[in-house]
Design a protein around this motif. Structure first.
Motif, PDB file in Angstrom:
ATOM      1  N   GLY A  56       0.769  -1.235   0.000  1.00 48.06           N
ATOM      2  CA  GLY A  56       0.000   0.000   0.000  1.00 48.06           C
ATOM      3  C   GLY A  56       0.800   1.285   0.000  1.00 48.06           C
ATOM      4  N   PRO A  59       0.046   3.927  -3.746  1.00 44.11           N
ATOM      5  CA  PRO A  59      -1.373   3.895  -4.156  1.00 44.11           C
ATOM      6  C   PRO A  59      -1.600   4.384  -5.578  1.00 44.11           C
ATOM      7  CG  PRO A  59      -0.952   5.687  -2.594  1.00 44.11           C
ATOM      8  CD  PRO A  59       0.272   4.830  -2.595  1.00 44.11           C
ATOM      9  N   GLN A  97      -1.211 -10.578   1.339  1.00 48.25           N
ATOM     10  CA  GLN A  97      -1.749  -9.293   0.878  1.00 48.25           C
ATOM     11  C   GLN A  97      -1.877  -9.268  -0.644  1.00 48.25           C
ATOM     12  OE1 GLN A  97      -0.086  -5.643   2.754  1.00 48.25           O
ATOM     13  NE2 GLN A  97       0.994  -7.024   4.144  1.00 48.25           N
TER      14      GLN A  97
END
Length: 377
Positions: A56, A59, A97
């Motif tokens: 993350g 982004p 993830q």
């Protein structure tokens, strides 16, 4: 008079509605101008994700992935050296993830890679005293690793690169530690263990320089032998580390034809380097590195317009070939999201500035993106 006003009013209302609908349709049309929509009825269009993207921290790059791609592969985080750096201690945090991201966004998920000599952990081939282990022990370690990894994602990962880069350019077997200890049987065992762990997952052999006749023949010979022994192999991954003058398109086509007779074909790890190569071919042997020289880094501040044009034309040549064989090809996967996170900036010469992907360092689509979309119409 009242009737005339009514007609005029209705006409204006109709014009307003139709204009509004046109604007909406135009907006919807623009929203569908994506790579994944353009290639939807041909093959998956994929990209590799790195650790920063998966966790993350990028982004803006993830937005590009969501918009343009419908297949993902992990660039490094699912290699054995990352998943099991210490024997028996698996770290699935980033891999989990990665898979969750693909599931959440309805993407085809490809696992890379179960058995590869280059990024295997050091302990994999030696005992506690540093001595080379036996055939039986390496077989046990391979089974444990493959069963644990594939079993964890059973029914969630669509396909796997089971064995990576086991054949040399001349078609002979690479003298890796896997081969030195187990001989060519390590390939058979890897596919057996993977199929046992998830019978529904598609299993691939993956390698670079696959347009070279010697390697092509060697891979065909190996896969035929394994299939004759009843080993489950679904397809062959052709790494697409290409340059402006190599490989020859005709040789690439011959390989697609040859491999498609054995199963599915995927174009994997696709990138187009515009920089000079120290040895002038499309190899991807990561153990080879060369010292930096200015002459090997000719475009540190951007590409000249003529090189940009050649870049677009070269990519189009390959995608025309892929479309020609769309019934044979399952997916085409770029090896990275944008130029800034491409491995080609540091290999085979560290510290260069390369431009091998479809999106620039600011995540903006290059002209090739529109050209590819237009190609599919």
């Amino acid at each position: 008079m009242k009737a005339v006003k009514t007609i005029v009013w209705l006409g204006m209302l109709t014009l307003f509605i139709s204009t509004g609908s046109f604007a909406q349709n135009r907006e919807d049309s623009e929203n569908t101008e994506t790579l994944k929509n353009a290639f939807e009825d041909k093959f998956y269009i994929g990209t590799a994700l790195n650790a920063w993207q998966v966790s993350g921290r990028k982004p803006e790059e993830i937005q590009v992935v969501k918009k343009h791609f419908n297949s993902i592969v992990a660039e490094n985080i699912m290699k054995s050296g990352r998943l099991q750096a210490e024997q028996g201690k698996f770290d699935f945090d980033l891999a989990d993830q990665f898979v969750e991201f693909g599931e959440k966004n309805g993407m085809h998920i490809h696992g890379h890679t179960l058995i590869w000599h280059s990024q295997a952990p050091r302990w994999f081939f030696t005992d506690e005293q540093g001595n080379q282990i036996s055939k039986e022990e390496l077989t046990r370690r391979m089974k444990d690793h493959i069963s644990t990894v594939v079993g964890r994602y059973k029914g969630r990962i669509d396909s796997w690169d089971v064995v990576n880069e086991a054949i040399e350019d001349d078609g002979s077997y690479r003298e890796s530690k896997f081969y030195q200890i187990l001989g060519k049987d390590f390939i058979k065992l890897a596919f057996q263990f993977a199929h046992e762990a998830d019978p529904q997952a598609k299993l691939y052999y993956n390698d670079y320089s696959m347009s070279k006749p010697g390697k092509r023949d060697g891979v065909v010979r190996m896969v035929k032998e394994l299939k004759e022994e009843g080993i489950h192999i679904d397809g062959i991954g052709m790494q697409g580390h290409i340059g402006m003058s190599h490989p020859e398109l005709s040789e690439m086509e011959k390989s697609i034809q040859a491999f498609s007779e054995l199963g599915e074909v995927s174009i994997t790890e696709l990138d187009l380097s515009v920089l000079p190569s120290p040895w002038g071919d499309a190899g991807a042997e990561i153990s080879k590195n060369y010292e930096y020289e200015d002459k090997m880094n000719p475009f540190p501040d951007g590409l000249p317009e003529d090189v940009n044009r050649q870049f677009t034309e070269r990519y189009l040549e390959f995608f025309k070939l892929f479309i020609k064989y769309q019934d044979k090809i399952e997916r085409v996967t770029l090896w990275g999201v944008n130029d800034g996170n491409s491995w080609k900036n540091n290999w085979p010469v560290r510290g260069r500035t390369d431009y091998p992907l479809l999106f620039d360092r600011q995540n903006q689509p290059k002209p090739i993106v529109d050209s590819l979309i237009n190609l599919t119409r």
